[in-house]
Design a protein around this motif. Structure first.
Motif, PDB file in Angstrom:
ATOM      1  N   ARG A  79       5.813  44.383  28.365  1.00 29.61           N
ATOM      2  CA  ARG A  79       7.209  45.271  28.250  1.00 29.61           C
ATOM      3  C   ARG A  79       7.517  46.201  29.542  1.00 29.61           C
ATOM      4  N   VAL A  80       6.439  46.671  29.995  1.00 32.04           N
ATOM      5  CA  VAL A  80       6.540  47.558  31.094  1.00 32.04           C
ATOM      6  C   VAL A  80       7.016  46.588  32.299  1.00 32.04           C
ATOM      7  N   GLU A  81       6.425  45.437  32.648  1.00 34.76           N
ATOM      8  CA  GLU A  81       6.753  44.707  33.564  1.00 34.76           C
ATOM      9  C   GLU A  81       8.245  44.315  33.623  1.00 34.76           C
ATOM     10  N   GLY A  82       8.529  43.868  32.334  1.00 33.85           N
ATOM     11  CA  GLY A  82      10.060  43.509  32.025  1.00 33.85           C
ATOM     12  C   GLY A  82      11.081  44.604  32.359  1.00 33.85           C
ATOM     13  N   LEU A  83      10.835  45.814  32.226  1.00 30.94           N
ATOM     14  CA  LEU A  83      11.370  47.023  32.683  1.00 30.94           C
ATOM     15  C   LEU A  83      11.882  47.549  34.083  1.00 30.94           C
ATOM     16  N   ALA A  84      10.647  47.015  34.830  1.00 27.50           N
ATOM     17  CA  ALA A  84      10.519  47.153  36.288  1.00 27.50           C
ATOM     18  C   ALA A  84      11.849  46.837  37.034  1.00 27.50           C
ATOM     19  N   PRO A  85      12.220  45.335  36.672  1.00 26.86           N
ATOM     20  CA  PRO A  85      13.652  45.107  37.228  1.00 26.86           C
ATOM     21  C   PRO A  85      14.874  46.059  36.607  1.00 26.86           C
ATOM     22  N   THR A  86      14.781  46.364  35.678  1.00 27.07           N
ATOM     23  CA  THR A  86      15.941  47.218  35.022  1.00 27.07           C
ATOM     24  C   THR A  86      15.767  48.584  35.721  1.00 27.07           C
ATOM     25  N   LEU A  87      14.517  49.260  35.724  1.00 20.36           N
ATOM     26  CA  LEU A  87      14.336  50.220  36.299  1.00 20.36           C
ATOM     27  C   LEU A  87      14.629  50.480  37.977  1.00 20.36           C
ATOM     28  N   SER A  88      14.389  49.283  38.670  1.00 17.88           N
ATOM     29  CA  SER A  88      14.622  48.840  40.026  1.00 17.88           C
ATOM     30  C   SER A  88      16.220  49.089  40.222  1.00 17.88           C
ATOM     31  N   SER A  89      16.869  48.215  39.343  1.00 18.25           N
ATOM     32  CA  SER A  89      18.577  48.434  39.418  1.00 18.25           C
ATOM     33  C   SER A  89      19.050  49.582  39.228  1.00 18.25           C
TER      34      SER A  89
END
Length: 153
Positions: free
Chosen positions: A25-35
Motif C-alpha cells: 500500500r505504501v509503495e502504491g502511495l509513493a507516486p501519489t505522494l510524489s505528484s
C-alpha cells in the motif's frame, strides 16, 4: 509447546503478511505522494509569483495615493492662501476707508463750509475773492496730501 510454537509462527506469519500488505500500500502511495509534492511545489511557486506581482501593484497604488494626497494638500494650501490674502485685502480696504472717512471727512467739510461762506457773502465788500480762492486751494491741497498719506502703504 509445540502448539505454542505453531501459534507464534502463525502470528508471525500473519504479521509478516500484514506488513507485506502495508508495504504494498505504501509503495502504491509513493507516486501519489510524489505528484502531490510536485503540485504543492508548483502552487508555492505560483503563490510566490502572485505575491511578487501584488507587491509591485501595492507599491504603485501607494505611490499613486501619495501623489494624490500631495496634490490635494497643495491645492488646499493654495486655496487657504488665496482666502487669507483676500481677507487681508478686504481688511486693509476697510481700514483705509475708515481712515479716509475719519481723517479726510472733517477737511472736506471745512472746505465745503469755506466755499459756502464765500458764496453766501459774495456781495459783501469785506470778503476778498482772492482770499476765498486761496482758502479753497489750501483746503484742496490739504485734502489731497491727507488722501495720499492715508492711502499710501
Amino acid at each position: 509447546m509445540d502448539q505454542d510454537h505453531r501459534a507464534r509462527e502463525a502470528l508471525v506469519a500473519e504479521a509478516l503478511g500484514d506488513i507485506s500488505e502495508l508495504l504494498d500500500r505504501v509503495e502504491g502511495l509513493a507516486p501519489t505522494l510524489s505528484s502531490t509534492c510536485e503540485a504543492v511545489t508548483q502552487a508555492s511557486k505560483q503563490l510566490e509569483a502572485q505575491v511578487a506581482a501584488l507587491e509591485s501593484r501595492m507599491k504603485r497604488l501607494a505611490d499613486h495615493a501619495q501623489d494624490v494626497a500631495v496634490k490635494h494638500i497643495a491645492q488646499r494650501t493654495r486655496e487657504l492662501m488665496h482666502a487669507a490674502a483676500e481677507a487681508e485685502h478686504q481688511s486693509m480696504a476697510a481700514l483705509a476707508r475708515a481712515l479716509f472717512l475719519s481723517e479726510l471727512n472733517p477737511s472736506l467739510k471745512s472746505l465745503l463750509r469755506a466755499a459756502n461762506d464765500c458764496a453766501r457773502y459774495q456781495s459783501s465788500p469785506r470778503i476778498n475773492w482772492w482770499a476765498c480762492a486761496l482758502s479753497a486751494v489750501a483746503s484742496a491741497i490739504l485734502v489731497g496730501v491727507l488722501a495720499i498719506q492715508t492711502l499710501s502703504p
